[in-house]
Design a protein around this motif. Sequence first.
Motif, PDB file in Angstrom:
ATOM      1  N   LYS A  61      58.457 -28.947  48.308  1.00 12.43           N
ATOM      2  CA  LYS A  61      59.846 -28.795  47.595  1.00 12.43           C
ATOM      3  C   LYS A  61      60.364 -27.310  47.051  1.00 12.43           C
ATOM      4  CE  LYS A  61      59.216 -31.322  44.199  1.00 12.43           C
ATOM      5  NZ  LYS A  61      57.980 -31.642  44.284  1.00 12.43           N
TER       6      LYS A  61
ATOM      7  N   THR B  74      63.044 -27.850  38.326  1.00 12.49           N
ATOM      8  CA  THR B  74      62.944 -28.810  37.043  1.00 12.49           C
ATOM      9  C   THR B  74      61.602 -29.234  36.686  1.00 12.49           C
ATOM     10  OG1 THR B  74      63.109 -30.807  38.210  1.00 12.49           O
ATOM     11  CG2 THR B  74      65.143 -29.737  37.655  1.00 12.49           C
TER      12      THR B  74
ATOM     13  N   ARG C   1      56.545 -28.762  32.772  1.00 11.63           N
ATOM     14  CA  ARG C   1      55.356 -27.714  32.475  1.00 11.63           C
ATOM     15  C   ARG C   1      55.296 -27.101  31.370  1.00 11.63           C
ATOM     16  NH1 ARG C   1      52.067 -26.556  37.564  1.00 11.63           N
ATOM     17  NH2 ARG C   1      52.896 -28.093  39.167  1.00 11.63           N
TER      18      ARG C   1
ATOM     19  N   ARG D  28      62.215 -37.057  28.490  1.00 10.61           N
ATOM     20  CA  ARG D  28      63.273 -36.751  29.740  1.00 10.61           C
ATOM     21  C   ARG D  28      64.463 -36.650  29.248  1.00 10.61           C
ATOM     22  NH1 ARG D  28      60.140 -37.556  33.907  1.00 10.61           N
ATOM     23  NH2 ARG D  28      61.988 -36.994  35.095  1.00 10.61           N
TER      24      ARG D  28
ATOM     25  N   ARG E 195      61.823 -34.667  40.550  1.00  7.81           N
ATOM     26  CA  ARG E 195      61.483 -35.916  40.941  1.00  7.81           C
ATOM     27  C   ARG E 195      62.566 -37.171  40.948  1.00  7.81           C
ATOM     28  NH1 ARG E 195      57.757 -33.040  41.452  1.00  7.81           N
ATOM     29  NH2 ARG E 195      55.389 -33.550  41.077  1.00  7.81           N
ATOM     30  N   ASP E 196      63.569 -36.818  40.170  1.00  9.71           N
ATOM     31  CA  ASP E 196      64.780 -37.695  39.676  1.00  9.71           C
ATOM     32  C   ASP E 196      66.106 -37.087  39.974  1.00  9.71           C
ATOM     33  OD1 ASP E 196      64.622 -35.995  37.595  1.00  9.71           O
ATOM     34  OD2 ASP E 196      64.822 -37.432  36.126  1.00  9.71           O
TER      35      ASP E 196
ATOM     36  N   ARG F 203      47.994 -27.358  48.336  1.00 11.81           N
ATOM     37  CA  ARG F 203      47.915 -27.099  46.723  1.00 11.81           C
ATOM     38  C   ARG F 203      46.386 -26.479  46.510  1.00 11.81           C
ATOM     39  NH1 ARG F 203      51.227 -28.187  42.502  1.00 11.81           N
ATOM     40  NH2 ARG F 203      52.701 -27.683  44.131  1.00 11.81           N
TER      41      ARG F 203
ATOM     42  N   ARG G  92      48.486 -37.909  39.762  1.00 12.19           N
ATOM     43  CA  ARG G  92      49.749 -37.462  39.147  1.00 12.19           C
ATOM     44  C   ARG G  92      50.987 -38.235  40.020  1.00 12.19           C
ATOM     45  NH1 ARG G  92      52.513 -32.346  39.553  1.00 12.19           N
ATOM     46  NH2 ARG G  92      51.154 -31.464  40.659  1.00 12.19           N
TER      47      ARG G  92
ATOM     48  N   ASP H 237      53.771 -40.602  38.207  1.00 13.64           N
ATOM     49  CA  ASP H 237      54.945 -39.910  38.504  1.00 13.64           C
ATOM     50  C   ASP H 237      55.823 -41.390  38.965  1.00 13.64           C
ATOM     51  OD1 ASP H 237      54.327 -37.710  37.519  1.00 13.64           O
ATOM     52  OD2 ASP H 237      54.685 -36.843  39.253  1.00 13.64           O
TER      53      ASP H 237
ATOM     54  N   ARG I 264      55.877 -44.719  36.357  1.00 15.37           N
ATOM     55  CA  ARG I 264      56.383 -44.656  34.912  1.00 15.37           C
ATOM     56  C   ARG I 264      57.651 -45.484  34.980  1.00 15.37           C
ATOM     57  NH1 ARG I 264      57.797 -38.461  35.855  1.00 15.37           N
ATOM     58  NH2 ARG I 264      59.510 -38.554  36.702  1.00 15.37           N
TER      59      ARG I 264
HETATM   60  O1  CDP Z   1      54.904 -28.271  41.686  1.00 13.18           O
HETATM   61  P1  CDP Z   1      54.817 -29.760  41.727  1.00 13.18           P
HETATM   62  O2  CDP Z   1      55.202 -30.554  42.760  1.00 13.18           O
HETATM   63  O3  CDP Z   1      53.143 -30.166  41.912  1.00 13.18           O
HETATM   64  O4  CDP Z   1      54.923 -30.057  40.407  1.00 13.18           O
HETATM   65  P2  CDP Z   1      56.154 -29.875  39.482  1.00 13.18           P
HETATM   66  O5  CDP Z   1      57.569 -30.143  40.361  1.00 13.18           O
HETATM   67  O6  CDP Z   1      56.116 -28.699  38.875  1.00 13.18           O
HETATM   68  O7  CDP Z   1      56.370 -31.083  38.649  1.00 13.18           O
HETATM   69  C1  CDP Z   1      55.277 -31.396  37.709  1.00 13.18           C
HETATM   70  C2  CDP Z   1      55.295 -32.621  36.831  1.00 13.18           C
HETATM   71  O8  CDP Z   1      56.516 -32.681  35.878  1.00 13.18           O
HETATM   72  C3  CDP Z   1      55.520 -33.843  37.765  1.00 13.18           C
HETATM   73  O9  CDP Z   1      54.286 -34.215  38.128  1.00 13.18           O
HETATM   74  C4  CDP Z   1      56.287 -34.799  37.180  1.00 13.18           C
HETATM   75  O10 CDP Z   1      55.504 -35.788  36.178  1.00 13.18           O
HETATM   76  C5  CDP Z   1      57.427 -34.075  36.209  1.00 13.18           C
HETATM   77  N1  CDP Z   1      58.652 -33.893  36.633  1.00 13.18           N
HETATM   78  C6  CDP Z   1      59.485 -34.842  36.534  1.00 13.18           C
HETATM   79  O11 CDP Z   1      59.039 -36.057  35.781  1.00 13.18           O
HETATM   80  N2  CDP Z   1      60.805 -34.894  36.802  1.00 13.18           N
HETATM   81  C7  CDP Z   1      61.317 -33.673  37.402  1.00 13.18           C
HETATM   82  N3  CDP Z   1      62.559 -33.724  37.724  1.00 13.18           N
HETATM   83  C8  CDP Z   1      60.350 -32.566  37.619  1.00 13.18           C
HETATM   84  C9  CDP Z   1      59.092 -32.892  37.445  1.00 13.18           C
END
Ligand code: CDP
Length: 207
Positions: A15, A33, A38, A86, A108-109, A135, A158, A162, A165
């Motif tokens: 992404k 986001t 983080r 959130r 994610r959302d 990763r 994770r 995610d 929830r």
């Molecule tokens: O880079 P990676 O895809 O590993 O993770 P990230 O996009 O930096 O997101 C870290 C964590 O934040 C995720 O595992 C989700 O739990 C949370 N997250 C979320 O809940 N909603 C979002 N819009 C973005 C991240």
Amino acid sequence: MSFTIAIDGPAAAGKGTISKAVAAHFGVGHLDTGLLYRAVGKRMLDGVEPIEAALALVAEDLEAEGLRTADVAQAASKVAAIPEVRSALVDFQRAYARRAGGAVLDGRDIGTVICPEAEAKLFVTASAEVRARRRYAELSAGGAETDYDTVLADTKERDHRDATRSDAPLRPAEDAVILDTSTLDIDAAVAQAIAVVAAKRKDGDTA
Ligand code: CDP
């Protein structure tokens, strides 16, 4: 004119790279986001109460050092399951999404909760093994001492947290285009993402 591009998907699906390339191609801003969660996760590890940390978050916090570590990623997914965390982060994301000229938001959302009206929606995914391999390469290149099996277990843990929830679980929006990058190299994945967004922008011109 605003034009929101929502790019969601599980950990390490590509992404980030795709979002940056799409934003550069169309000359729009990009908000990762995940950095919001983080930043809150990191503050929790420092002993700050997560809801308080989320309410106090400012844009500069997204530039803090050390947000990309595996420990902070796990902490992020824990604080991301707290509904008050959130909701504290919604306005910041929506304001960014509607900025003049357009914006890419990845998370994610975004397509389901933050910007259900986004003009273009992509759900970027890949098998857990492919994502863990990517990763692992990223973390090792950054000097982290870890091994593939640990990264795979972390990624799965994770994803599970995610996706299960109750508030804003990870899932594709009904109108999202699914982009599986398991067998695509980054150039091919970026080209496909740009093609999807370009088609939506064209629709908008003629509507
Ligand atoms: O880079 P990676 O895809 O590993 O993770 P990230 O996009 O930096 O997101 C870290 C964590 O934040 C995720 O595992 C989700 O739990 C949370 N997250 C979320 O809940 N909603 C979002 N819009 C973005 C991240």
